[in-house]
Design a protein around this motif. Sequence first.
Motif, PDB file in Angstrom:
ATOM      1  N   SER A 160      -3.058  -3.511   6.877  1.00 48.38           N
ATOM      2  CA  SER A 160      -3.957  -2.293   7.553  1.00 48.38           C
ATOM      3  C   SER A 160      -4.324  -2.628   8.907  1.00 48.38           C
ATOM      4  N   GLU A 205     -12.967  -1.585   4.625  1.00 55.53           N
ATOM      5  CA  GLU A 205     -12.995  -2.848   3.829  1.00 55.53           C
ATOM      6  C   GLU A 205     -14.224  -3.411   3.952  1.00 55.53           C
ATOM      7  N   TYR A 219      -7.593   1.854  -4.104  1.00 50.11           N
ATOM      8  CA  TYR A 219      -8.520   0.787  -3.731  1.00 50.11           C
ATOM      9  C   TYR A 219      -8.154  -0.463  -4.160  1.00 50.11           C
ATOM     10  N   ARG A 224       0.862  -1.212  -0.074  1.00 52.16           N
ATOM     11  CA  ARG A 224       0.058  -0.027   0.067  1.00 52.16           C
ATOM     12  C   ARG A 224       0.740   1.316   0.007  1.00 52.16           C
ATOM     13  N   LYS A 243      -2.940   6.812   3.274  1.00 50.90           N
ATOM     14  CA  LYS A 243      -1.672   6.733   4.222  1.00 50.90           C
ATOM     15  C   LYS A 243      -0.797   7.961   4.116  1.00 50.90           C
ATOM     16  N   ALA A 275      -8.209   3.173   6.595  1.00 51.74           N
ATOM     17  CA  ALA A 275      -8.685   2.286   5.615  1.00 51.74           C
ATOM     18  C   ALA A 275     -10.129   1.780   6.086  1.00 51.74           C
ATOM     19  N   SER A 321      -9.937   0.166  15.577  1.00 49.53           N
ATOM     20  CA  SER A 321     -10.746  -0.572  14.271  1.00 49.53           C
ATOM     21  C   SER A 321     -12.211  -0.727  14.976  1.00 49.53           C
ATOM     22  N   LEU A 356      -2.789   6.184   8.955  1.00 49.45           N
ATOM     23  CA  LEU A 356      -3.407   5.243   8.211  1.00 49.45           C
ATOM     24  C   LEU A 356      -4.840   5.298   8.284  1.00 49.45           C
ATOM     25  N   TYR A 394     -10.456   1.052   9.650  1.00 53.35           N
ATOM     26  CA  TYR A 394      -9.360   1.373  10.654  1.00 53.35           C
ATOM     27  C   TYR A 394      -8.705   2.589  10.392  1.00 53.35           C
ATOM     28  N   TYR A 438      -7.839   2.897   0.952  1.00 57.32           N
ATOM     29  CA  TYR A 438      -7.168   3.346   2.192  1.00 57.32           C
ATOM     30  C   TYR A 438      -6.103   4.835   1.647  1.00 57.32           C
TER      31      TYR A 438
END
Length: 826
Positions: free
Chosen positions: A274, A587, A645, A232, A606, A585, A527, A583, A541, A604
């Motif tokens: 992640s 999902e 992505y 990533r 970062k 992210a 998370s 970070l 996250y 994500y």
Amino acid sequence: MFLLPVLAVAQEAAGEGASLAAQKGILFYGMVQDSSFAPGEKLNVEILETGEALQTVVGENFQVMLPEDTLWNVCVTNSDISGAEKEKCYELVYHGQDSVFSSVIGDAGLTESVAEANEGTTGTADGDDSKTAVAAADSVEPRNDSLQNDPQEKDVDVDALLAAGSNGKVTEMKKVVVQLRRRPKRKPGESVVSAKSIKRMPGLGEADVIRSIQQLPGVVASSDFSTKIYVRGGAADQNLFLYDNAVVYSPTHFFGLFSTFLVETIDGVQFYKSGFPAQYGNRLSSVLKMDGRAGGSDTTEEWFSRSSVKISTFAAQLHTEGHVGDARWVIAGRTTYIGYMLDLCRALGVLDLAIDYEFTDLQGTFMYDFDQDTRLKFSFYTGKDVLEFDPLYVDWGNVAVPINFYHRFGDWDYNATLAYSRFYQTMKLTDLINIGQDLYTFAAKQWLNFRGIDNHVLTFGYELEYDWDKFYEYISSMRVEDVQKPLHHVLYGQDAWRLNEDWLFTYGLRLNYQDLSKDFGIEPRLSLVWNIDDRKTLEFYAGHYLQYMNSIMFGDGEALNEFYYPSVTTSKGKHLKPARSNLFAVEYKQAQIADELDFIAGAYFKTQNNLNTFMMVQDSTDETASADFLMADNFGTAEGYSMGYELSLRREKGAIFGGINWSQSLSVLKSNDGTKPYFPSWHQPYALKLDAGINWRGEDGLKPHKVKGRYFRSSVVMKYSAGMPISEYLGYFYQQKMEDQKYTDNIQVIPGSRNAGRQTPYFRIDVKAIDIGRENKWNFSWTIINLTDHENMFYSYYDTDKNPPEYSSISQFPFLPIMINYEYYF
């Protein structure tokens, strides 16, 4: 473990309208009573073949429909958010026909028959410590649909079920094997790659741990010649490799043919790209965790219960394992003869490459269970590479020796690790230049898991790491050495809080103090997982990550290994800060689409800050060669960000299995030297990856095999992606110089902007055309690398030895139809 199972094989019951045949499976009734789990404790039960999971309570009955088969893997754990310390997995091997039977399964196997039918006896199978149970079957009345749909049903009358079949035929249950296996948990943010999956993928002659990770979305492999990973948008040194909690630096072998870890000795791979939890740190991008496998058979005690020999095109490997009393072990070794094989390939006209290269690997685990609550585990890995390419000599290697201790008392789990790691590398150019590094790491880690509060799993830990890091450069008579000895303290805490059945909130804090940089660093992590329903999950996250041991970025070209250097204080009193990353992210996961496919979509963003770059501003004089010389005095920094992505669709079971994934990303860096922003050398705007396999014959194949355990399958791996960034040469000109009173023409190449160019798009298909054998007995495979002989660019340059200079490029792997591998287990 105590399970009370009744397997009602799908069949049409005589005189009854209801039938289990329509349910296409085998109804399993069970109960968990194990001292590893507290009375009344909530448990999760997962069927690995289907991914189906259900909740139960210690001492209460549960039921689940198993797929029609003779082998099932059932894992029971007290939590889906803590470690694997309180998880037990069982492999049930059932040889029989339509039947209903009942048995008590303990930690060592089937211990007794719960009830006997009117016909048959209970005895011991030949050559096996498990029992043989005989039970009547045909006219058993199946449970009705209301029981099937009520997982809280508790009144399962086993004796009545058996008695109902007293006038039926007799069916023998030949063998039940129960194995205590530690399977990596699927925690939030984690991908799990099993050893079985690694072995099935096409590789350069043999199964490869790192190559399997490179197939995941969001993971970039920079070239065929390297097993480094870029996750990533992060650099290669931002990935934490752990072998039984001991750090392994730069785990690569030359030419990208092999990663360093031996599949026979590991229990699978846990990979976080992640949101890795507060327990892991000192890296920005990912965690790749490998646990040493407990060797030997659970049901037999032998010094050499299982061994194997593997011979491939470029390497040979031996492995053995055993189990005696409370001790279990596994050990494996590997060496290469790649230099001799390249000589043969050159003679046959397949390759035109001559090198003198060899490597060795030795890896193993010893585990001793004092009792069911106390365990000691000793592991080791050592590997060394030697490459001679006159006048160049290079060697490098890794050593990792972790000792792990586990003890459970009440609601607490105590874990401790003492680990020693070493990484070294040397590059010599005749007797003129010698550059290298020697890095020793001594680490002590301990942590506690507490489960005494309902719906919470609390984790508290402390780590102390001492590094002895020497970088040296000997050029002719000049000697430069830089030795750093940082001490790194870490204190962390985390709470995995299950808000209800649908929401899991994990939050933690990691506190750092590193003495050389005088830096006190705080890393918050969190998370949030929402289980929308049984098949859909949404995960979010966020976290701040610090890295105190960084690789030095000498330039844009990929180095064979990383040169690690800690955050320190310069000779001018400047405290170098650790590399940092924020970070974010998200999902979305959906399992069992059309009962077969698993879908994942993720995105994500970062940031990356304080990345070390090397900018030499001093000449190599006696002053710079003094004992006071610090490389840190010549460091600059780079800042950057990455975003992207990923989409993934997989089918893990069936005659046709595999997956396809697509990713798009953007990575940008900017050095503090006044230059404009640029793409880092690992930037890959898009990538399409596909892996697929076909079971032609055997269990779960297109056609069954008459011999139990035999199989014949094929598989393919395809990758299409953007080429990697390169700094192109724009052209050249002739410059006249006066040398020895004579004019000469000197060709000067004109460089372009940093990484402004790009290699041609990458395309490669690898095919394991033949993968044939018998499970746990033997295997033969033949793999073709770069099936289409596509020329993937590796490097471009102007050949100034030609007149006029010619623009040329070097390609990566050519068509290689010579990758074979043979394995034999005895």
